[in-house]
Write a protein that holds these residues in place. Structure first.
Motif, PDB file in Angstrom:
ATOM      1  N   THR A  38       0.856  -1.180   0.000  1.00  0.00           N
ATOM      2  CA  THR A  38       0.000   0.000   0.000  1.00  0.00           C
ATOM      3  C   THR A  38       0.893   1.231   0.000  1.00  0.00           C
ATOM      4  OG1 THR A  38      -1.728  -1.152   1.222  1.00  0.00           O
ATOM      5  CG2 THR A  38      -1.813   1.255   1.234  1.00  0.00           C
ATOM      6  N   THR A  42      -3.252   0.289  -3.589  1.00  0.00           N
ATOM      7  CA  THR A  42      -2.945  -1.004  -2.988  1.00  0.00           C
ATOM      8  C   THR A  42      -2.910  -2.066  -4.076  1.00  0.00           C
ATOM      9  OG1 THR A  42      -4.014  -0.408  -0.901  1.00  0.00           O
ATOM     10  CG2 THR A  42      -3.683  -2.746  -1.311  1.00  0.00           C
ATOM     11  N   VAL A  70       3.963   6.908   2.410  1.00  0.00           N
ATOM     12  CA  VAL A  70       4.063   5.877   3.435  1.00  0.00           C
ATOM     13  C   VAL A  70       3.814   4.563   2.708  1.00  0.00           C
ATOM     14  CG1 VAL A  70       3.132   4.921   5.563  1.00  0.00           C
ATOM     15  CG2 VAL A  70       3.285   7.407   5.279  1.00  0.00           C
ATOM     16  N   VAL A 111       3.671   0.519   2.894  1.00  0.00           N
ATOM     17  CA  VAL A 111       3.502  -0.589   3.832  1.00  0.00           C
ATOM     18  C   VAL A 111       3.455  -1.889   3.033  1.00  0.00           C
ATOM     19  CG1 VAL A 111       2.024  -1.623   5.602  1.00  0.00           C
ATOM     20  CG2 VAL A 111       2.213   0.873   5.428  1.00  0.00           C
ATOM     21  N   ARG A 123       2.930  -6.052   3.370  1.00  0.00           N
ATOM     22  CA  ARG A 123       2.445  -7.149   4.219  1.00  0.00           C
ATOM     23  C   ARG A 123       2.774  -8.481   3.557  1.00  0.00           C
ATOM     24  NH1 ARG A 123      -1.053  -3.035   4.757  1.00  0.00           N
ATOM     25  NH2 ARG A 123      -1.592  -2.406   6.870  1.00  0.00           N
ATOM     26  N   GLU A 131       2.281  -7.179   8.665  1.00  0.00           N
ATOM     27  CA  GLU A 131       3.126  -6.077   8.220  1.00  0.00           C
ATOM     28  C   GLU A 131       4.592  -6.421   8.458  1.00  0.00           C
ATOM     29  OE1 GLU A 131       3.991  -1.576   9.634  1.00  0.00           O
ATOM     30  OE2 GLU A 131       1.879  -2.034   9.285  1.00  0.00           O
ATOM     31  N   GLU A 186       7.124  -4.418   6.617  1.00  0.00           N
ATOM     32  CA  GLU A 186       7.934  -3.239   6.295  1.00  0.00           C
ATOM     33  C   GLU A 186       7.025  -2.021   6.242  1.00  0.00           C
ATOM     34  OE1 GLU A 186      11.749  -1.739   5.032  1.00  0.00           O
ATOM     35  OE2 GLU A 186      11.366  -3.800   4.453  1.00  0.00           O
ATOM     36  N   ARG A 187       7.526  -0.903   6.794  1.00  0.00           N
ATOM     37  CA  ARG A 187       6.842   0.394   6.710  1.00  0.00           C
ATOM     38  C   ARG A 187       7.919   1.441   6.508  1.00  0.00           C
ATOM     39  NH1 ARG A 187       1.958   2.986   8.410  1.00  0.00           N
ATOM     40  NH2 ARG A 187       1.183   0.935   8.948  1.00  0.00           N
ATOM     41  N   LYS A 188       7.814   2.137   5.380  1.00  0.00           N
ATOM     42  CA  LYS A 188       8.772   3.206   5.082  1.00  0.00           C
ATOM     43  C   LYS A 188       8.011   4.494   4.890  1.00  0.00           C
ATOM     44  CE  LYS A 188      12.815   1.138   3.226  1.00  0.00           C
ATOM     45  NZ  LYS A 188      14.053   1.795   3.113  1.00  0.00           N
ATOM     46  N   SER A 189       8.510   5.541   5.508  1.00  0.00           N
ATOM     47  CA  SER A 189       7.945   6.869   5.347  1.00  0.00           C
ATOM     48  C   SER A 189       9.002   7.733   4.659  1.00  0.00           C
ATOM     49  CB  SER A 189       7.567   7.453   6.710  1.00  0.00           C
ATOM     50  OG  SER A 189       6.998   8.715   6.556  1.00  0.00           O
TER      51      SER A 189
END
Length: 151
Positions: free
Chosen positions: A38, A87, A118, A120, A122, A127, A129-132
């Protein structure tokens, strides 16, 4: 326009690197996982030129809004990234999954407000990985481009 062509060429080259197959690859379904990515955008994202490539080796991808099946790799251009949230998910188990993309300034003569991604990822619903990432106005391609790879 030159920036857009450069960005597109870079993303296509990265996608081709992830798609390569060998005789050692497992058959889809034996190994692999279900993936979902996403990308949420905020700030002045419509003033930047964006491109994202998503590759799922071993299965197709599905658009999270329309449910449409898409052949991998999927190249999201600035037109597809004109919305706040995108997504994509795998329709089956992927042996390899990669997300790559970048952002460039839309117009050299206009100072744009920053934009934020952002991202994300999954794996099997969890989840991983989350990168901002924040992109600011400028003439060079951001060093904060997305390059994520999983297998």
């Amino acid at each position: 326009m030159r920036k857009f062509l450069y960005l597109s060429a870079v993303c296509v080259c990265m996608a081709l690197c992830f798609v390569g197959c060998s005789e050692d690859d497992d058959e889809p379904g034996e190994k692999g996982a279900m993936y979902e990515v996403t990308i949420e955008q905020s700030g002045d994202f419509r003033s930047f030129i964006k491109s994202v490539v998503v590759v799922a080796n071993g299965t197709q991808l599905k658009d999270g809004v329309t449910g449409e099946s898409l052949a991998s790799p999927v190249i999201l251009s600035d037109e597809e990234l004109a919305v706040e949230k995108v997504t994509l998910s795998t329709t089956g188990k992927a042996i390899e999954f990669a997300v790559s993309g970048g952002v460039v300034d839309g117009e050299d003569g206009v100072v744009n407000e920053p934009m934020q991604w952002v991202v994300v990822v999954r794996k099997n619903g969890k989840e991983i990985e989350r990168k901002s990432l924040v992109f600011r106005d400028g003439k060079e391609i951001s060093t904060d481009d997305i390059n994520l790879y999983y297998n």
